[in-house]
Motif scaffolding. Structure first.
Motif, PDB file in Angstrom:
ATOM      1  N   ILE A   1       3.387  -9.320   7.416  1.00 52.08           N
ATOM      2  CA  ILE A   1       3.303  -8.190   8.348  1.00 52.08           C
ATOM      3  C   ILE A   1       4.322  -7.104   8.008  1.00 52.08           C
ATOM      4  CG2 ILE A   1       2.342  -9.511  10.268  1.00 52.08           C
ATOM      5  CD1 ILE A   1       5.157  -9.545  11.504  1.00 52.08           C
ATOM      6  N   ASP A   2       5.049  -7.282   6.903  1.00 54.66           N
ATOM      7  CA  ASP A   2       6.005  -6.230   6.531  1.00 54.66           C
ATOM      8  C   ASP A   2       5.800  -5.812   5.074  1.00 54.66           C
ATOM      9  OD1 ASP A   2       7.439  -7.888   4.757  1.00 54.66           O
ATOM     10  OD2 ASP A   2       8.874  -8.463   6.273  1.00 54.66           O
ATOM     11  N   ASP A   3       6.571  -4.815   4.657  1.00 58.94           N
ATOM     12  CA  ASP A   3       6.413  -4.268   3.312  1.00 58.94           C
ATOM     13  C   ASP A   3       7.330  -4.950   2.293  1.00 58.94           C
ATOM     14  OD1 ASP A   3       8.824  -3.246   4.170  1.00 58.94           O
ATOM     15  OD2 ASP A   3       8.373  -1.164   3.686  1.00 58.94           O
ATOM     16  N   GLY A   4       7.531  -6.248   2.444  1.00 59.88           N
ATOM     17  CA  GLY A   4       8.348  -7.012   1.502  1.00 59.88           C
ATOM     18  C   GLY A   4       7.778  -7.018   0.097  1.00 59.88           C
ATOM     19  N   TYR A   5       6.490  -6.727  -0.043  1.00 58.91           N
ATOM     20  CA  TYR A   5       5.877  -6.664  -1.371  1.00 58.91           C
ATOM     21  C   TYR A   5       6.516  -5.595  -2.250  1.00 58.91           C
ATOM     22  CZ  TYR A   5       3.465  -2.574   0.485  1.00 58.91           C
ATOM     23  OH  TYR A   5       3.198  -1.349   1.046  1.00 58.91           O
ATOM     24  N   LYS A   6       7.207  -4.632  -1.643  1.00 55.75           N
ATOM     25  CA  LYS A   6       7.799  -3.528  -2.409  1.00 55.75           C
ATOM     26  C   LYS A   6       8.909  -3.982  -3.351  1.00 55.75           C
ATOM     27  CE  LYS A   6       6.845   0.263   0.748  1.00 55.75           C
ATOM     28  NZ  LYS A   6       7.432   1.320   1.580  1.00 55.75           N
ATOM     29  N   ASP A   7       9.511  -5.145  -3.088  1.00 56.01           N
ATOM     30  CA  ASP A   7      10.562  -5.649  -3.972  1.00 56.01           C
ATOM     31  C   ASP A   7      10.019  -5.963  -5.362  1.00 56.01           C
ATOM     32  OD1 ASP A   7      12.273  -5.426  -1.833  1.00 56.01           O
ATOM     33  OD2 ASP A   7      12.155  -7.545  -1.303  1.00 56.01           O
ATOM     34  N   ASN A   8       8.775  -6.392  -5.447  1.00 63.18           N
ATOM     35  CA  ASN A   8       8.109  -6.711  -6.712  1.00 63.18           C
ATOM     36  C   ASN A   8       6.623  -6.415  -6.521  1.00 63.18           C
ATOM     37  OD1 ASN A   8       7.583  -7.636  -9.278  1.00 63.18           O
ATOM     38  ND2 ASN A   8       7.757  -9.784  -8.748  1.00 63.18           N
ATOM     39  N   PRO A   9       6.242  -5.127  -6.560  1.00 64.02           N
ATOM     40  CA  PRO A   9       4.883  -4.746  -6.170  1.00 64.02           C
ATOM     41  C   PRO A   9       3.816  -5.232  -7.153  1.00 64.02           C
ATOM     42  CG  PRO A   9       6.044  -2.860  -7.076  1.00 64.02           C
ATOM     43  CD  PRO A   9       7.039  -3.971  -6.970  1.00 64.02           C
ATOM     44  N   PRO A  10       2.639  -5.576  -6.632  1.00 59.17           N
ATOM     45  CA  PRO A  10       1.543  -5.992  -7.503  1.00 59.17           C
ATOM     46  C   PRO A  10       0.865  -4.796  -8.155  1.00 59.17           C
ATOM     47  CG  PRO A  10       0.776  -5.937  -5.262  1.00 59.17           C
ATOM     48  CD  PRO A  10       2.255  -5.611  -5.220  1.00 59.17           C
ATOM     49  N   GLU A  11       0.087  -5.075  -9.175  1.00 60.25           N
ATOM     50  CA  GLU A  11      -0.661  -4.025  -9.863  1.00 60.25           C
ATOM     51  C   GLU A  11      -2.146  -4.088  -9.522  1.00 60.25           C
ATOM     52  OE1 GLU A  11       0.379  -4.096 -14.033  1.00 60.25           O
ATOM     53  OE2 GLU A  11       2.494  -4.354 -13.536  1.00 60.25           O
ATOM     54  N   ARG A  12      -2.516  -5.027  -8.636  1.00 60.25           N
ATOM     55  CA  ARG A  12      -3.908  -5.185  -8.239  1.00 60.25           C
ATOM     56  C   ARG A  12      -3.994  -5.411  -6.729  1.00 60.25           C
ATOM     57  NH1 ARG A  12      -6.022 -10.204 -10.899  1.00 60.25           N
ATOM     58  NH2 ARG A  12      -3.904 -10.911 -10.585  1.00 60.25           N
ATOM     59  N   PHE A  13      -5.143  -5.025  -6.159  1.00 61.72           N
ATOM     60  CA  PHE A  13      -5.414  -5.305  -4.758  1.00 61.72           C
ATOM     61  C   PHE A  13      -6.914  -5.500  -4.585  1.00 61.72           C
ATOM     62  CE2 PHE A  13      -6.695  -0.934  -4.678  1.00 61.72           C
ATOM     63  CZ  PHE A  13      -7.564  -0.795  -3.590  1.00 61.72           C
ATOM     64  N   ALA A  14      -7.288  -6.097  -3.468  1.00 61.41           N
ATOM     65  CA  ALA A  14      -8.690  -6.278  -3.121  1.00 61.41           C
ATOM     66  C   ALA A  14      -8.852  -5.997  -1.638  1.00 61.41           C
ATOM     67  CB  ALA A  14      -9.129  -7.709  -3.440  1.00 61.41           C
ATOM     68  N   THR A  15     -10.093  -5.765  -1.244  1.00 56.72           N
ATOM     69  CA  THR A  15     -10.399  -5.635   0.169  1.00 56.72           C
ATOM     70  C   THR A  15     -11.372  -6.745   0.537  1.00 56.72           C
ATOM     71  OG1 THR A  15     -12.251  -4.137  -0.228  1.00 56.72           O
ATOM     72  CG2 THR A  15     -10.090  -3.134   0.168  1.00 56.72           C
TER      73      THR A  15
ATOM     74  N   ARG B   1       7.592   0.717 -10.745  1.00 62.12           N
ATOM     75  CA  ARG B   1       7.756   0.235  -9.377  1.00 62.12           C
ATOM     76  C   ARG B   1       7.597   1.333  -8.336  1.00 62.12           C
ATOM     77  NH1 ARG B   1      12.923  -3.349  -7.636  1.00 62.12           N
ATOM     78  NH2 ARG B   1      13.049  -2.522  -5.548  1.00 62.12           N
ATOM     79  N   GLU B   2       8.170   2.486  -8.589  1.00 57.83           N
ATOM     80  CA  GLU B   2       8.095   3.587  -7.623  1.00 57.83           C
ATOM     81  C   GLU B   2       6.655   4.074  -7.467  1.00 57.83           C
ATOM     82  OE1 GLU B   2       9.759   8.111  -7.194  1.00 57.83           O
ATOM     83  OE2 GLU B   2      11.093   6.612  -8.079  1.00 57.83           O
ATOM     84  N   ALA B   3       5.934   4.231  -8.581  1.00 60.71           N
ATOM     85  CA  ALA B   3       4.540   4.690  -8.519  1.00 60.71           C
ATOM     86  C   ALA B   3       3.651   3.643  -7.850  1.00 60.71           C
ATOM     87  CB  ALA B   3       4.035   4.998  -9.920  1.00 60.71           C
ATOM     88  N   LEU B   4       3.869   2.371  -8.168  1.00 63.67           N
ATOM     89  CA  LEU B   4       3.087   1.300  -7.543  1.00 63.67           C
ATOM     90  C   LEU B   4       3.306   1.291  -6.033  1.00 63.67           C
ATOM     91  CD1 LEU B   4       3.668  -1.631 -10.079  1.00 63.67           C
ATOM     92  CD2 LEU B   4       1.537  -0.375  -9.712  1.00 63.67           C
ATOM     93  N   ASN B   5       4.564   1.404  -5.613  1.00 61.44           N
ATOM     94  CA  ASN B   5       4.867   1.372  -4.175  1.00 61.44           C
ATOM     95  C   ASN B   5       4.292   2.573  -3.437  1.00 61.44           C
ATOM     96  OD1 ASN B   5       6.116  -1.114  -3.886  1.00 61.44           O
ATOM     97  ND2 ASN B   5       8.104  -0.321  -4.502  1.00 61.44           N
ATOM     98  N   GLN B   6       4.332   3.739  -4.060  1.00 63.79           N
ATOM     99  CA  GLN B   6       3.744   4.918  -3.412  1.00 63.79           C
ATOM    100  C   GLN B   6       2.244   4.729  -3.222  1.00 63.79           C
ATOM    101  OE1 GLN B   6       4.874   8.338  -5.734  1.00 63.79           O
ATOM    102  NE2 GLN B   6       6.936   8.418  -4.885  1.00 63.79           N
TER     103      GLN B   6
END
Length: 195
Positions: free
Chosen positions: A89-103, A127-132
């Protein structure tokens, strides 16, 4: 008659030169830094995701209309494809962001690569571009973690008579709703709760 010909010309022009509306072709992701993938490519995987998301809601791992799925994909020591599903429920993924997502049925699933033990691998992208990009994808589905701050306390440590600099921190144990799925070659799967 001239009006009919003009209207036909306009409709033909609009139909040929403009792409289909998003409602007909699906909405594209809001950014390109994180690649959208399809993970629900079998009835078994759709069932697993449906049950996992339902358990996140039922057990209140997701609250106040917040929640995403973190999925770590890997092959175990036996070479079987595995998923480690985690509610967040938080943005903890930003510490090591993924390069893929799904819906999946309107929910967001961030897809991470992991080693054979399910431990997330380090991200190789910017990392910065992925997080944005991920901020645009997750939107208001997650809480933004506050910056770390110290805790005031007036406690004096026994025997040394020194004042503690920080108040106590409480960390609870447990798997927090995590689930490991091991896919078998025959299409079946095994669900395990990590310790």
């Amino acid at each position: 008659m001239k009006c009919v010909i003009t209207c036909c010309f306009i409709l033909l022009h609009v139909g040929v030169f403009y792409p289909r509306a998003n409602a007909q072709s699906g909405n594209p992701p809001p950014c390109n830094e994180v690649k959208q993938v399809k993970i629900d490519n079998s009835e078994t995987k759709r069932q697993i995701l449906t049950e996992f998301i339902s358990s996140c809601l039922r057990n209140k791992y997701w609250t106040n209309d917040k929640g995403i799925v973190l999925l770590r994909e890997y092959k175990n020591e036996a070479g079987k494809q595995c998923w480690l599903l985690l509610p967040s429920i938080d943005d903890g993924y930003k510490d090591n962001p993924p390069e893929r997502f799904a819906t999946f049925q309107g929910d967001i699933i961030l897809v991470f690569d992991a080693n054979s033990n399910g431990i997330q691998k380090a991200s190789t992208g910017n990392r910065e571009a992925l997080n944005q990009c991920l901020e645009q994808i997750t939107g208001d589905r997650v809480y933004i973690r506050p910056p770390k701050r110290s805790r005031w306390t007036d406690v004096v440590m026994p025997f040394t008579n020194r004042k503690m600099t920080n108040g106590p921190r409480r960390i609870s144990a447990g798997n927090g709703g995590s689930l490991i799925i091991i896919f078998n070659d025959d299409g079946s799967y095994q669900a395990l709760i990590p310790v």
